[in-house]
Design an enzyme around this catalytic site. Structure first.
Site, PDB file in Angstrom:
ATOM      1  N   ASP A  37     -19.153 -18.917  29.753  1.00  0.00           N
ATOM      2  CA  ASP A  37     -19.283 -20.590  29.489  1.00  0.00           C
ATOM      3  C   ASP A  37     -20.070 -20.465  30.935  1.00  0.00           C
ATOM      4  O   ASP A  37     -19.545 -19.860  32.680  1.00  0.00           O
ATOM      5  CB  ASP A  37     -17.923 -20.758  29.697  1.00  0.00           C
ATOM      6  N   LYS A  59     -23.586 -25.208  29.616  1.00  0.00           N
ATOM      7  CA  LYS A  59     -24.814 -26.483  29.566  1.00  0.00           C
ATOM      8  C   LYS A  59     -25.780 -25.575  30.223  1.00  0.00           C
ATOM      9  O   LYS A  59     -25.635 -24.564  30.865  1.00  0.00           O
ATOM     10  CB  LYS A  59     -23.691 -27.301  30.011  1.00  0.00           C
ATOM     11  N   MET A 174     -10.177 -31.506  35.100  1.00  0.00           N
ATOM     12  CA  MET A 174     -11.275 -31.786  33.898  1.00  0.00           C
ATOM     13  C   MET A 174     -11.516 -34.109  34.424  1.00  0.00           C
ATOM     14  O   MET A 174     -11.853 -34.772  33.210  1.00  0.00           O
ATOM     15  CB  MET A 174     -11.688 -32.178  32.663  1.00  0.00           C
TER      16      MET A 174
HETATM   17  N1  SAH Z   1      -9.526 -22.950  30.811  1.00  0.00           N
HETATM   18  C1  SAH Z   1      -9.749 -23.456  32.856  1.00  0.00           C
HETATM   19  C2  SAH Z   1      -9.415 -24.455  32.734  1.00  0.00           C
HETATM   20  C3  SAH Z   1     -10.961 -25.450  31.676  1.00  0.00           C
HETATM   21  S1  SAH Z   1     -11.660 -26.324  32.094  1.00  0.00           S
HETATM   22  C4  SAH Z   1      -8.784 -22.684  33.290  1.00  0.00           C
HETATM   23  O1  SAH Z   1      -7.673 -22.108  33.623  1.00  0.00           O
HETATM   24  O2  SAH Z   1      -9.027 -22.910  35.165  1.00  0.00           O
HETATM   25  C5  SAH Z   1     -12.358 -27.316  33.583  1.00  0.00           C
HETATM   26  C6  SAH Z   1     -12.162 -27.829  34.828  1.00  0.00           C
HETATM   27  O3  SAH Z   1     -11.047 -26.915  34.856  1.00  0.00           O
HETATM   28  C7  SAH Z   1     -12.850 -28.233  35.569  1.00  0.00           C
HETATM   29  O4  SAH Z   1     -13.025 -29.702  35.286  1.00  0.00           O
HETATM   30  C8  SAH Z   1     -11.678 -28.326  36.849  1.00  0.00           C
HETATM   31  O5  SAH Z   1     -10.551 -29.749  36.347  1.00  0.00           O
HETATM   32  C9  SAH Z   1     -11.546 -26.962  36.429  1.00  0.00           C
HETATM   33  N2  SAH Z   1     -11.836 -26.840  37.306  1.00  0.00           N
HETATM   34  C10 SAH Z   1     -12.343 -24.924  36.861  1.00  0.00           C
HETATM   35  N3  SAH Z   1     -12.551 -24.388  37.960  1.00  0.00           N
HETATM   36  C11 SAH Z   1     -12.443 -24.441  38.820  1.00  0.00           C
HETATM   37  C12 SAH Z   1     -12.845 -24.960  40.584  1.00  0.00           C
HETATM   38  N4  SAH Z   1     -13.136 -23.578  40.486  1.00  0.00           N
HETATM   39  N5  SAH Z   1     -13.156 -25.347  41.006  1.00  0.00           N
HETATM   40  C13 SAH Z   1     -11.592 -26.997  40.961  1.00  0.00           C
HETATM   41  N6  SAH Z   1     -11.782 -27.016  39.655  1.00  0.00           N
HETATM   42  C14 SAH Z   1     -11.883 -25.889  38.834  1.00  0.00           C
END
Ligand code: SAH
Length: 510
Positions: A37, A59, A174
């Site tokens: 992803d 994307k 998100m």
């Molecule tokens: N499965 C992922 C979440 C996916 S949804 C997890 O457990 O982390 C995607 C969201 O995760 C983004 O919109 C953001 O809110 C958050 N996110 C993922 N990586 C991030 C990062 N390095 N810094 C800040 N937010 C992050």
């Protein structure tokens, strides 16, 4: 019909690739196909088998997203071919990661799968900003909420009345585009506008940033700072702890991305130094080291090695290849007794020193001319020199020795070949302007880089600064149409890093 394969649905953490689990690494190593992803740090791909098929489903540059059912079909198709598939997701696969949907689909199609939990951004990103998501003094629960709203919805799907009543820490993923609605919704339903809030962007990565405020002003504060996705919003009293517990100390390369074009085997020191200084080291090896095609001259030199009075090494690789062959041919190291050693560059001298040799001559600054001059001053007329070099060595040295009547033999101890690196990922990063520096550590890194990237794509690298280890490399770059922005003062890896720091200070990241 082939045996069915297996799918590992795994999370690889929020950014810092060192937050990978051992289990994830093991599965990536054995995967035939890697389906990954957008928020996945592509460094994890370096653990993949050389011939693993890489399928990017994040994307695309035109902002097109691979639909979920297309991803499901890819997993099914590859596993049905009997392949081991690593389905790699950011953070944890079951925290807003659609891992559940994919596992269900595989279950329905009789495909075996395994789930490898990852470190979720919901918890790790606040932690990297010094915010513990729970703390006995402040709260007794934590709530992870999606802030993403479908744009076509008129009414918010978030139950603000229920959320506003919660005493625990609220964590929104998100939600950055929707932050002002979230804050307003919570305040409208009774949550105090004075509740501390923080937003952390790109947490755990080299360009982590965060802002702090209150529920009433956090949306304005984040927007003024230009915070964008991916970001985690934390709302709750625990945010107070950030001022005490913020522990990530940004180094001098914070926010900077540096491309390293050296061979994978040689890159580690530069990678380590850049990462220590909080920079992002992007390995894009354009060279690979290979054995000589023909060992006859090399072996002949080893057989009569005591006929030489000087042994000249021009790289760490040269030293390694030379002694590897000596061992293989059971050439006793004592046969080198009395032979004087010349090493071009500190790293090469250091390598010899580690092996127990003192080096007799290291030219102060490395240019072939300098080396030649130094040798001519030291080698007496009756002495014979052995040059242990790469196949693409600069002819100036041998010409200079000949014209000064110094007897020498030149042997190829390793070859440098062009690496078969895929250029698309890196071109995309150039296009979005997220590369700050490109480093070249030898002429062949420049020429292979240009070949791999393609001359027609050279205009894409204009936004990045090109930094060369020394004048010889810089000259090659200019000849090939690559504009050089800086040359290291000391022609060493450390010198190169110093130059990057100097340039980073001129255009700090904010
Ligand atoms: N499965 C992922 C979440 C996916 S949804 C997890 O457990 O982390 C995607 C969201 O995760 C983004 O919109 C953001 O809110 C958050 N996110 C993922 N990586 C991030 C990062 N390095 N810094 C800040 N937010 C992050």
């Amino acid at each position: 019909m082939p045996n069915k394969g297996k799918v590992y649905i795994m999370g690889v953490g929020p950014g810092d690739y060192k937050l990978l689990t051992l289990k994830a690494v093991e599965s990536i190593k054995k995967a035939d196909v890697i389906v990954y992803d957008r928020l996945v740090n592509t460094k994890i791909l370096s653990f993949a088998k050389k011939d693993a098929e890489l399928v990017y489903v994040g994307k695309m540059p035109d902002y097109h997203i691979v639909p979920q059912d297309a991803i499901n079909k890819i997993l099914l198709e590859k596993a049905s071919e009997g392949k081991t598939v690593a389905r790699v997701k950011g953070g944890d696969p079951f925290v807003f990661g659609r891992g559940g949907e994919e596992a269900e689909y595989l279950y329905e199609h009789g495909i075996e799968f395994e789930i490898i939990p990852g470190i979720s951004s919901a918890i790790a990103v606040p932690a990297y900003a010094g915010i513990p998501v729970t703390h006995r003094d402040y709260c007794s629960s934590l709530h992870i909420i999606t802030g993403h709203e479908r744009p076509d919805k008129e009414e918010s799907s978030l139950d603000f009345a229920a959320l506003a009543k919660l005493d625990g820490t609220l964590i929104f993923l998100m939600g950055i585009k929707n932050l002002s609605n979230i804050a307003e919704g919570l305040i409208k339903h009774g949550k105090s506008g004075a509740t501390p809030a923080a937003v952390i962007e790109r947490g755990t990565t080299h360009n982590q940033r965060s802002v702090v405020g209150t529920l009433a002003d956090i949306a304005a504060v984040a927007s003024a700072a230009g915070i964008s996705s991916p970001a985690v919003t934390v709302i709750g009293e625990v945010v107070h702890l950030k001022s005490k517990l913020e522990w990530v100390k940004p180094g001098k390369l914070a926010g900077k991305s540096v491309i390293i074009t050296r061979a994978r085997e040689q890159a580690s020191k530069l990678v380590e130094r850049i990462e220590e200084l909080s920079g992002e080291a992007i390995e894009f090896p354009v060279i690979k080291i290979a054995e000589p095609e023909d060992y006859s001259l090399f072996d002949h030199a080893l057989e009569q090695v005591e006929h030489y009075q000087w042994l000249v090494f021009t790289s760490v690789n040269g030293v390694e290849s030379f002694f590897k062959r000596m061992r293989l041919k059971k050439t006793d190291i004592r046969r080198l007794a009395g032979i004087k050693l010349c090493a071009v560059g500190e790293a090469t001298a250091e390598k010899l020193y580690d092996m127990g040799f003192n080096v007799d001559f290291v030219p102060e600054s490395f240019t072939t001319e300098n080396l030649l001059k130094g040798l001519l001053e030291r080698v007496s007329p009756k002495e014979k020199v052995l040059l242990a070099r790469a196949d693409i060595a600069n002819p100036i040295l041998s010409k200079g020795l000949s014209s000064n009547q110094i007897e020498f033999d030149e042997i190829t101890v390793y070859r440098t070949l062009i690496e078969s690196t895929d250029r698309n990922g890196i071109i995309n990063r150039f296009i979005v302007g997220s590369i700050d520096f490109i480093t070249f550590t030898s002429s062949s890194t420049v020429s292979n880089f240009v070949t791999i990237l393609g001359k027609e794509n050279l205009n894409e690298i204009e936004k990045a600064k090109v930094v060369c280890i020394g004048p010889v490399t810089a000259k090659t770059a200019e000849e090939l149409g690559v504009k050089v922005d800086a040359i290291a003062d000391a022609y060493t890896i450390e010198g190169l890093v110093d130059k990057l720091v100097e340039l980073a200070e001129e255009s700090p990241w904010n």
